[in-house]
Design an enzyme around this catalytic site. Structure first.
Site, short mmCIF file in Angstrom:
data_model
loop_
_atom_site.label_atom_id
_atom_site.label_comp_id
_atom_site.label_asym_id
_atom_site.label_seq_id
_atom_site.Cartn_x
_atom_site.Cartn_y
_atom_site.Cartn_z
N LYS A 87 49.73 32.28 34.61
CA LYS A 87 48.43 31.86 34.08
C LYS A 87 47.86 33.02 33.27
O LYS A 87 47.98 34.18 33.69
CB LYS A 87 47.51 31.50 35.26
N SER A 103 41.61 24.58 36.74
CA SER A 103 41.78 25.32 35.50
C SER A 103 43.23 25.73 35.24
O SER A 103 43.59 26.07 34.11
CB SER A 103 40.91 26.57 35.52
N SER A 131 41.36 25.03 41.52
CA SER A 131 42.10 25.20 40.26
C SER A 131 43.61 25.31 40.40
O SER A 131 44.32 25.27 39.39
CB SER A 131 41.58 26.42 39.51
#
Lengths: 477, 483
Positions: free
Chosen positions: B75, B150, B174
């Site tokens: 990420k 997210s 997330s």
């Protein structure tokens, strides 16, 4: 109307840790800009603070030294505001739960002792420095200082004059250096304060509206800034205006304070507990340990010096205002084996004078305690006279030789052989028949002339007491 | 090759059936082929092949660990030295981190290959990946749907077999929510289990990094590398890391599962509820016992979270001021102009909204009513969990109230968007570990089962989830077009 001044101080003492409060970067002063700022100090994305435990120990030491309450559990908070030299956009400080709670400190002003309350002392990080010159209309940022550990010591509004404020600040200054928690260097900003000043009619219970004067970094400025501010506030009130709550800056060049920002412009710091840091937990055992490790504190030492060495208050203050001075003094006594009075006179007299003249403190003295003790020992055992001693002192100051080496080399040893002195006295009497006549006819003043002549011929090495006595006997009227 | 798991690929690498360089090249090709999914912000092709080469050497030297040579992706919230670390924001579009996050360091030490940096909601603020400055990620099961957020890029990349495994971060769901939306496995560890150093902070007291994989077995392998004390993170916990793979097959006989009645209210549609019920039924067949439990304060999670998280983010994002790094506006007139325009231009609207909410909640006069009140609620929610977890081994429930919603469907209504995290947020407030595993389909889109465990009981969670994957094949389904 008679006015009363009310003062509270917030002192920022830079804690003497090797690395910063939340990072491993060095705290050494004077490096090239931004060479002592690591990723954490720069506030890079993703970095996290880790408490330097030494900073906590130093704060704790201060707390136990003033007999303050120590919080078993204290919390770091974020103080939010934007400024280019504040890399994270918040300063990590302590707000609701500071490490050191209420304590007290006694100050002496004009022979009176007064107790001043310490509200709290908390740990926080310093910001960096903005440099507004040399960048063609831009500002430069130096983050070397960012993250330097500070102990902010907040007093109660207990001081009633600039003199008291200075006495309190000096007291803290002495204390933090005794404790070894701060080097006290005011030029480098290691010890500075903000002063909260207000006035009120004498006898009134409520406080007046206060102004805060920021960043005072000398005792002289504290006194001048407060006095100026008090005058300014009284002038305003007496001419029908009111005092505005605001932050002011002291301009030492113009000797005046000027407004920085008003209460309305003040930041809302939006304090909240810093989620990156755990609460600081201090156990009873840790407090006990800190107590056990406390050195003799300035007040106790002063009292002991008065009793043990028979010095008066003023001298005791002079000898104990810094731990280094007190240690030097006691080392001289112990190494020389002389009586305290002689040591006191020489340390507070010649040595202090010479240091003062060259702007040095005791740790920078060209004469270490051992060499100084060597000098005093030779005075005490009559090897040299006090007058010759001054000459030896000069030589000690300018060389690495010992007193004995200097005395030997320069042949300064006092003449104690009475036969030798007697011969010189006889010579002086024989060569100055006129003066002898005058003296014998009652002119006492002439006696000094004979002493001077003998000393001149012995190059000052004769024992003055002995010369006096022998001359008296020879010139018996 | 790309359909194999980490565990399978590691065996293939060891047996020299293929090299890490071949494996990496194949994945790099797939990333290109499926670039329309928009999973990656940065593909680090050169670095990945260099890492693969080193990994192959390690393997032939017999020095390989379970992750050596495995192509992973991270990420874009984790700082990677010398590589753009944008956090999904224009603010950091120009930012190359000068250091590696602890998590990245650990993967590097394990010999894993980094394929690149994954798309995400801006500063991890979002539930759909639509707040990313780099555009939304598509759901590989339905290109008109969101992948969740997210960690949407992470979930999509793993589901589409562009990376064997990925890192994610979970502040309010997330990891778990996008894992559920994309039909993969996602674990949010106990707060303090995985170092946050180098993981760009959104809400420091809630953020936690974790693995996103196709199987629980793989999640265990990745967590093994990620977990552990880090002296650079004061909130990381100095507690031994157990062997997460060891007890994966332990029996579930006598396992006590709690089903909070508050999770099965009106908000959950019947099809979603059915998926969870079917999964729970599977567990009873495995010998588990099911009890209904109650967590009366859990419905306060969203309001509490939307005070605490914005409050923390309002301070965390203050460092993005245009002074030292990141976006700086053109020709600022003065300091205020520099701040206002740099931040105004650099942040997207969701980030701005949360900064404003947080700033307001911390302001003088409002702090007690909002921030302190929210902290009290947080305590109540933790206490609810503590009580329930003293009675049962794990809590189960849905991950989301619906399957993946459509792109643009909720982006105009923040409250509606926030409500999609109603089942995941409480876990972050309590700091507990939880995971999401694929448990069925609704409207041809994957649906997850959430399993919540007690503090530091990741091994138990993995065991419970793994046994389910031994009995079901939901986790083996692949989206159409992902052959």
């Amino acid at each position: 109307m008679e006015w009363e001044t009310v003062i509270g101080l917030e002192i920022h003492a830079q804690l003497a840790t090797k690395s910063k409060i939340f990072s491993g970067a060095s705290t050494a002063y004077g490096a090239e800009p931004n060479t002592q700022a690591c990723a954490v100090d720069l506030g890079l994305p993703g970095v996290l603070p880790v408490l330097n435990e030494q900073a906590m120990h130093l704060a704790l030491r201060f707390g136990v030294a003033i007999g303050a309450e120590i919080a078993p559990y204290s919390v770091f908070s974020r103080k939010n505001y934007f400024y280019p030299d504040l890399p994270k956009g918040y300063q990590i400080s302590q707000f609701e739960l500071p490490i050191v709670g209420q304590g007290v400190l006694d100050i002496e002003v004009e022979g009176e002792t007064k107790r001043i309350g310490v509200t709290r002392a908390h740990l926080e990080e310093d910001a960096g420095k903005s440099l507004h010159e040399d960048f063609q209309g831009l500002s430069g940022i130096d983050l070397n200082r960012a993250g330097t550990p500070l102990l902010e010591i907040v007093s109660e509004p207990d001081m009633r004059s600039a003199k008291e404020a200075v006495a309190y600040m000096k007291k803290i200054h002495t204390l933090v250096r005794y404790l070894g928690i701060c080097d006290g260097n005011m030029q480098e900003g290691s010890f500075r304060c903000d002063a909260n000043v207000s006035v009120r009619p004498k006898g009134q219970a409520e406080f007046g509206i206060r102004a805060e004067i920021k960043n005072l970094n000398s005792f002289r400025f504290v006194e001048k800034a407060i006095n100026h501010e008090v005058e300014r506030q009284i002038d305003r009130i007496e001419s029908g205006l009111s005092v505005v709550q605001e932050t002011r800056l002291y301009d030492s060049d113009l000797d005046e304070t000027r407004s920085m920002r008003s209460k309305e412009e003040a930041n809302d710091y939006r304090y909240f507990p810093d989620p990156d840091l755990l609460p600081v937990v201090i156990t009873e055992a840790l407090i006990e340990q800190a107590r056990g490790e406390l050195p003799e504190l300035p007040d106790a030492k002063k009292l002991r010096f008065k009793e043990q060495y028979g010095v008066d208050e003023e001298t005791a203050v002079l000898l104990t205002h810094s731990k280094d001075m007190a240690d030097y003094y006691e080392a001289v006594i112990s190494a020389s084996g002389c009586e305290a009075k002689l040591c006191t006179n020489w340390v507070t007299g010649h040595l202090a004078g010479a240091l003062n003249k060259d702007g040095l403190d005791i740790t920078q003295s060209p004469i270490g305690h051992a060499r100084f003790a060597g000098l005093l020992a030779r005075i005490a055992d009559n090897t040299i006279s006090g007058k010759i001693a001054k000459q030896v002192f000069e030589a000690l100051w300018n060389s690495d030789q010992t007193a004995d080496e200097i005395i030997d080399q320069k042949g300064l040893k006092q003449i104690t052989d009475s036969g030798a002195i007697e011969a010189i006295i006889d010579e002086v009497i024989a060569n100055n028949a006129g003066q002898v006549e005058q003296y014998l006819s009652g002119k006492d003043k002439v006696f000094g002339f004979f002493v001077g002549q003998v000393m001149k011929l012995t190059q000052g090495k004769a024992n003055p007491g002995e010369v006096n006595a022998m001359l008296k006997a020879k010139l018996k009227r | 090759m790309h359909n194999q798991t980490i565990a399978e690929l590691a065996k293939g690498l060891q047996a020299r059936e293929f090299s890490s360089q071949e494996l990496t090249t194949a994945h790099l090709a797939r990333i290109k082929q499926h670039s329309a999914l928009n999973c990656f912000i940065t593909v680090t092709e050169v670095e990945a092949l260099a890492q693969a080469k080193i990994a192959d050497q390690l393997i032939s030297d017999g020095k390989a660990g379970p992750l050596t040579g495995i192509p992973l992706a991270h990420k874009d919230i984790f700082c990677t030295q010398g590589i753009k670390t944008s956090c999904g924001s224009k603010m950091l579009d120009n930012f190359q981190a000068p250091y590696n996050a602890t998590v990245i360091e650990r993967f590097n030490q394990a010999g894993a290959v980094t394929l690149g940096k994954l798309n995400m909601d801006e500063f991890a603020m979002g539930s759909s990946n639509e707040t990313s400055f780099f555009g939304p990620v598509k759901n590989p099961w339905d290109h008109s749907a969101v992948p969740g957020g997210s960690s949407g890029g992470s979930a999509c990349a793993v589901a589409a077999r562009l990376a064997v495994g990925a890192t994610g971060t979970d502040t309010g769901g997330s990891i778990r929510q996008p894992a559920a939306f994309c039909g993969i496995t996602g674990l949010k560890p106990t707060y303090g289990r995985v170092s946050r150093y180098g993981m760009i902070a959104f809400a420091s007291s809630l953020d936690q990094g974790g693995p996103m994989t196709r199987t629980v077995e793989d999640a265990a392998l990745m967590l093994q590398t990620m977990a552990g004390f880090d002296s650079r993170d004061s909130t990381s916990v100095d507690k031994p890391v157990p062997d997460y793979s060891k007890g994966l097959n332990d029996s579930l006989a006598g396992l006590k599962i709690g089903l909070p009645k508050e999770f099965f209210g009106d908000n959950l549609n019947t099809q979603m509820a059915q998926v969870v019920e079917d999964a729970v039924a599977e567990y009873t067949r495995l010998g588990a016992e099911v009890v209904e439990v109650s967590m009366p304060n859990i419905n306060l999670s969203i309001p509490a979270y939307y005070i605490i998280a914005p409050a923390e983010c309002s301070a965390n994002l203050s460092r993005f001021d245009g002074v030292r790094y990141g976006h700086r506006c053109e020709a600022p007139e003065d300091l205020n102009d520099l701040y206002i325009r740099s931040r105004g231009e650099g942040f997207g609207s969701e980030v701005k909204r949360r900064i404003l909410i947080g700033t307001y909640a911390l302001s003088t006069g409002y702090y007690d009513a909002y921030y302190l009140q929210a902290q009290k609620i947080r305590r109540l929610i933790s206490d609810d969990f503590k009580k329930v977890l003293s009675e049962v081994d794990v809590v189960m429930g849905p991950v989301t109230p619906t399957p993946a919603f459509g792109l643009g469907e909720k982006s105009g209504d923040p409250i509606e968007m926030y409500l999609s995290d109603m089942y995941t947020i409480a876990v972050n407030l309590a700091g507990l570990p939880a995971l999401s595993i694929p448990a069925g389909f609704v409207d041809q889109k994957p649906v997850g089962l959430q399993i919540i465990g007690n503090y530091f009981e990741e091994a138990r969670l993995l065991n419970v989830a793994h046994r389910y994957q031994q009995e079901t094949d939901w986790h083996q389904q692949a989206p159409a077009g992902i052959e």
